[in-house]
Write a protein that holds these residues in place. Sequence first.
Motif, mmCIF file in Angstrom:
data_model
loop_
_atom_site.group_PDB
_atom_site.id
_atom_site.type_symbol
_atom_site.label_atom_id
_atom_site.label_comp_id
_atom_site.label_asym_id
_atom_site.label_seq_id
_atom_site.Cartn_x
_atom_site.Cartn_y
_atom_site.Cartn_z
ATOM 1 N N ASP A 271 0.852 -1.239 -0.117
ATOM 2 C CA ASP A 271 0.191 0.074 -0.046
ATOM 3 C C ASP A 271 0.814 1.288 -0.004
ATOM 4 O OD1 ASP A 271 -2.226 -1.534 0.017
ATOM 5 O OD2 ASP A 271 -2.675 -1.405 2.068
ATOM 6 N N VAL A 272 1.981 1.293 0.783
ATOM 7 C CA VAL A 272 2.674 2.450 0.758
ATOM 8 C C VAL A 272 3.438 2.595 -0.337
ATOM 9 C CG1 VAL A 272 2.898 2.169 3.345
ATOM 10 C CG2 VAL A 272 4.737 1.378 1.983
ATOM 11 N N GLN A 273 3.605 1.783 -1.378
ATOM 12 C CA GLN A 273 4.137 1.941 -2.665
ATOM 13 C C GLN A 273 3.312 2.603 -3.652
ATOM 14 O OE1 GLN A 273 7.462 -0.901 -3.552
ATOM 15 N NE2 GLN A 273 6.965 -1.750 -1.457
ATOM 16 N N VAL A 274 2.009 2.559 -3.412
ATOM 17 C CA VAL A 274 1.158 3.103 -4.666
ATOM 18 C C VAL A 274 1.125 4.497 -4.806
ATOM 19 C CG1 VAL A 274 -1.277 2.976 -5.276
ATOM 20 C CG2 VAL A 274 -0.616 1.192 -3.942
ATOM 21 N N PRO A 275 1.303 4.855 -6.164
ATOM 22 C CA PRO A 275 1.458 6.370 -6.376
ATOM 23 C C PRO A 275 0.276 6.966 -6.013
ATOM 24 C CG PRO A 275 2.214 5.030 -8.284
ATOM 25 C CD PRO A 275 1.938 4.182 -7.286
ATOM 26 N N GLN A 276 0.369 8.169 -5.521
ATOM 27 C CA GLN A 276 -0.839 9.022 -5.003
ATOM 28 C C GLN A 276 -0.943 10.301 -5.589
ATOM 29 O OE1 GLN A 276 -2.933 7.868 -2.137
ATOM 30 N NE2 GLN A 276 -1.960 6.201 -2.526
ATOM 31 N N LEU A 277 0.337 10.925 -5.955
ATOM 32 C CA LEU A 277 0.228 12.068 -6.607
ATOM 33 C C LEU A 277 1.304 12.560 -7.428
ATOM 34 C CD1 LEU A 277 1.865 14.497 -4.840
ATOM 35 C CD2 LEU A 277 0.179 13.702 -3.304
#
Length: 354
Positions: A271-277
Amino acid sequence: MTATLPPPPTHVRAAPEAPLLEAALARVRAPDVVLAVSRAGHRTYAFGGTGAGAHAPAGPGAGAAGREHLAYGLGSLTKTFTVLLLADLARAGALALDDPLTAHLPGTYGAAAGRITLRHLATHTSGLPRVPRDLLVPAVLHPQTNGYAGYTRERLLAALAAARPRHAPGTRWHYSNLGIALLGPVLEHAGGAPYAELLTRRVLRPLGLDGTTLGPGGATPATGHRGDGRTPVPAVDMAAFGPAGGLLATPADLLTYAEALLDPRAAALRDVQVPQLRRRTPRHRREVHTLTWFQHPGRGGPLLFHAGATFGQQCFLGFHPATRTAVAGFATRHDRLTAIVGASYGLLHSLSVA
């Protein structure tokens, strides 16, 4: 005036990447320098520096001289651990990333704070300032004094109530130590335990990170230095800002952490590696942010990384999933000439295309 230190002596274990490690070490100026590389699970440590331990032997089991087992201040690299804990608690159903911040804090904080979500805090899009206003003047007047020491949770919440957001939440990226620090009481509320206990129980212990602690208390701490390379700086007490910059960790532990991220068997690690912006400025138009990591394009897939600094140390951790490569770098000196971040990033890039 900052003193210019002579080129550091180095020690590199025999490895195919040794020339790249030697070149990276030559760029760094600090009493103690450690570069650690993991490639498909195989580890290599490189040591340098101008201090008394510069010629220490390498390798596990080297005793006190084995600097891969000293604890270095992580500074802002701590944020990646805090956000991983956030993601883990979200997976457990204790909170949701899009919960309002104020849903997990006691008290009244105004309409602006009510629009900030936990995702905004994690991705530096909350609009909150970098640090509270009551830390700005002391930082200017006493730049070499740790203003975070003794900063209580009550002051932290008061700083939120008094904060004037720079922009509407979710509209722009602005790095905020205050925002990540506020995740501390949020996680405590959702997890029902102190931050340090939650982090140990849900992140550090499951990943086998026995040499990582909130403040001194585990492995022997490395001694930081000011920009002159001579004046020692003790380990930093971050108090309520611990979730934003208070961890110490060994190079061996950081490689273990990176290897878990390269082989993310737990959902939160993915989850912490999923692009957000994406940064929308000309300088950073190619820089993407995940829930906690900076991300640049690389051969076969992205490079993910984060840096950190205390008053006397600097560090870097980056990894390239496509080649299962990770680089951790540490330097016991803090100024712009130290170059550990640039050297470590350059090493990661070079190894990812080698």
